[in-house]
Every structure is written in structure tokens, then in C-alpha cells.
Write an enzyme that holds these catalytic residues in place. Sequence first.
Site, PDB file in Angstrom:
ATOM      1  N   THR A 212       0.890  -1.158   0.000  1.00 27.83           N
ATOM      2  CA  THR A 212       0.000   0.000   0.000  1.00 27.83           C
ATOM      3  C   THR A 212       0.923   1.202   0.000  1.00 27.83           C
ATOM      4  O   THR A 212       2.079   1.084   0.400  1.00 27.83           O
ATOM      5  CB  THR A 212      -0.781   0.017   1.342  1.00 27.83           C
TER       6      THR A 212
ATOM      7  N   GLY B 146      -9.335  -4.100   1.227  1.00 31.10           N
ATOM      8  CA  GLY B 146      -8.274  -4.228   2.225  1.00 31.10           C
ATOM      9  C   GLY B 146      -8.515  -3.235   3.346  1.00 31.10           C
ATOM     10  O   GLY B 146      -9.618  -2.690   3.506  1.00 31.10           O
TER      11      GLY B 146
ATOM     12  N   THR C 150       0.573  -1.068   6.258  1.00 30.69           N
ATOM     13  CA  THR C 150       0.696  -1.696   4.938  1.00 30.69           C
ATOM     14  C   THR C 150       0.773  -3.211   5.144  1.00 30.69           C
ATOM     15  O   THR C 150       0.902  -3.697   6.251  1.00 30.69           O
ATOM     16  CB  THR C 150       1.944  -1.198   4.181  1.00 30.69           C
TER      17      THR C 150
HETATM   18  N1  GLY Z   1      -2.807  -3.266   3.265  1.00 28.71           N
HETATM   19  C1  GLY Z   1      -3.285  -3.371   1.952  1.00 28.71           C
HETATM   20  C2  GLY Z   1      -4.299  -4.387   1.737  1.00 28.71           C
HETATM   21  O1  GLY Z   1      -4.528  -5.245   2.573  1.00 28.71           O
HETATM   22  O2  GLY Z   1      -4.907  -4.360   0.679  1.00 28.71           O
END
Ligand code: GLY
Length: 308
Positions: free
Chosen positions: A166, A196, A217
Site C-alpha cells: 500500500t 483491504g 501496509t
Molecule cells: N494493506 C493493503 C491491503 O490489505 O490491501
Amino acid sequence: MKMLLANAEAWPGFETTVEHLKQGGAGIDAMVAGIGKVEREAKVRSVGYGGWPNMLGEMEFDAGVMDGSTRQVGAVGAVPATLPVAALAREVMQHLPHVMLTGAGARRFATERGFAVDEVLHPDSRRVWWERLQKEMTSAQRAAFPTIPLAPLSHAITDPERVRDTTVFLGRDAGDHIGVVTSTSGWAWKYPGRLGDSPIPGAGFYADSRYGAAACTHTGEMTMRCGTARSIVLAMRLGRTLDDAVKLAAEELSELKGGFLAGVVIHAIDAAGHHRVVNFRCDEEIRYWYWDERMAAPELRVAGAIHC
Ligand code: GLY
């Protein structure tokens, strides 16, 4: 003190945001401008045009924006055909009585707000998507695709770079407003419609100018179960130091049982100007960008591992 923290993949837009902050720009606008550059950079393989598609070969983007001075939030999830999705999340915050839009409704709103319909699937992402999918499918599945159950495949296929990354920007501007902005294409080969943590306030991001901000992230499936970003900011409100607040959030992640468990990276800042980035069970080295107004130039630093 003006400051900016972001993950390593923020590099195409980090200096843009720093320049805006140096000139006294509002933090959210500065971060949305920077993240917009990341979203258009094909070399960044987890966000925007360079990201990976879902199981059907379609790009679906998630993004979130939070103003820590008002605690206003804008978020969009599973948005098709739109590259500046963090900018779209800001539009939700500024122009709707809602916090979050998803899918076709988010795209409809994008058109109302003057956002172009973008070409979002990179030819190389399409090639890799199909090659990997074909390897996992039987000949009968290949013949019937896409009219087949996708859930069995979603257990077999994960991201080609083994990350669910991310882009996150956390910043403080000249007015001491703390904010956070996130953007991602999400987990490669995700089940269509999967969100997400990046658009989920409290999980993937949270900001309160009085205490600080946090953003995560990697494995959103874990931070959504713990409310990780909100836990950190709430712990600081209750008197914990930044380090202790991040440790508490990591302990909560370590207590999860069952479900999909993998790595998480926590980025956090406090209102006193400290920052902390920790690697919770990611195999690879985790780096991040940091700048504050005492520094001549941004620095790429290595996150420490946290064990609990
Ligand atoms: N942290 C990014 C996702 O799970 O899509």
C-alpha cells in the site's frame, strides 16, 4: 514541526509532498498531490497503474484520507477505472455527507466530480495475471473461466511479490494539522469486491492532530481484525508513548488466531514529532521515507523488526 513519513514505494511522490509542506501547503492536499504521482507510476507494483488486478483481471482501487484536526474521513473501495483514487477519497470527504463509497457508486461520483475514466490495467500486469491464473486452473476451469467458483483459487494464488503493499503518507503541516492518506490496488488476484484495510478508517489509517496518526501496509486482513491504526492513536490518548502504543498494536496482531496471518508494517507519528515504523513478521527488509523541517533532504531508512 512540519514532517512527513511514508513507505518506501512512496518515492515518486514523496518530494512533491515535501515541497508543498515546505511552502506552507495544507497537509492533506500536499499528501494527495504526492500520492497521485505514486498512483500514476507504473514501476510501483502495488498501487495505481503499476498494481495488480483481481481474480477476474480487473483493477479495483482502495484509498482513504483522514484530517486529524476535524477527524473527517473520506474513503473509496474497489473503485474501477480511476487512477487518482486518494484524490477521489478527498472528494468524498469534502462533498458528501458520507464517509465511504465503493465500486460502481464510487465511479459514478468520480464522473460527477470531473475525474476521467482512466486506462488502469498495465499490459504487463495483465500478462502476469493470466499466466499465474492459468497455472492454477484445470483445463475444465480454463474452458469455463470466468464462470467458475473463484474462492478455491483465492487460497492458491497470492501476490507475485508476496506482499499486500500500500502507499501510506502521514504528515504534519505548518498549522500542526496531522493527517494521513492511503492508496492501494490491494492484494493481487483478490476475490472481486475484496476491500483491504487502506479504505477502512481505524484499521489501515487513523489521525488525530492532538495525539498522532498511524497507517498500515501489508496484510489488511489482520489490521481490520484489530483496528490497528485506531488502537495506536487511542493508546496515545490514554497516555502511552508512541513506542508503547505501537508495541500494544503489535501484541494485538500477535494474539490473532486462525484466518489469514502474515506480515504487517505499522507507520506511526505522534504530536510531539516522533515517528516509528515497525516490521511485524514481514520476511523482507522494510524501508520507509522520512523528512522533517530540520532536514535538508528526505531519508530512506530501515524499519526495525518488532517481536512479541
Ligand atoms: N494493506 C493493503 C491491503 O490489505 O490491501
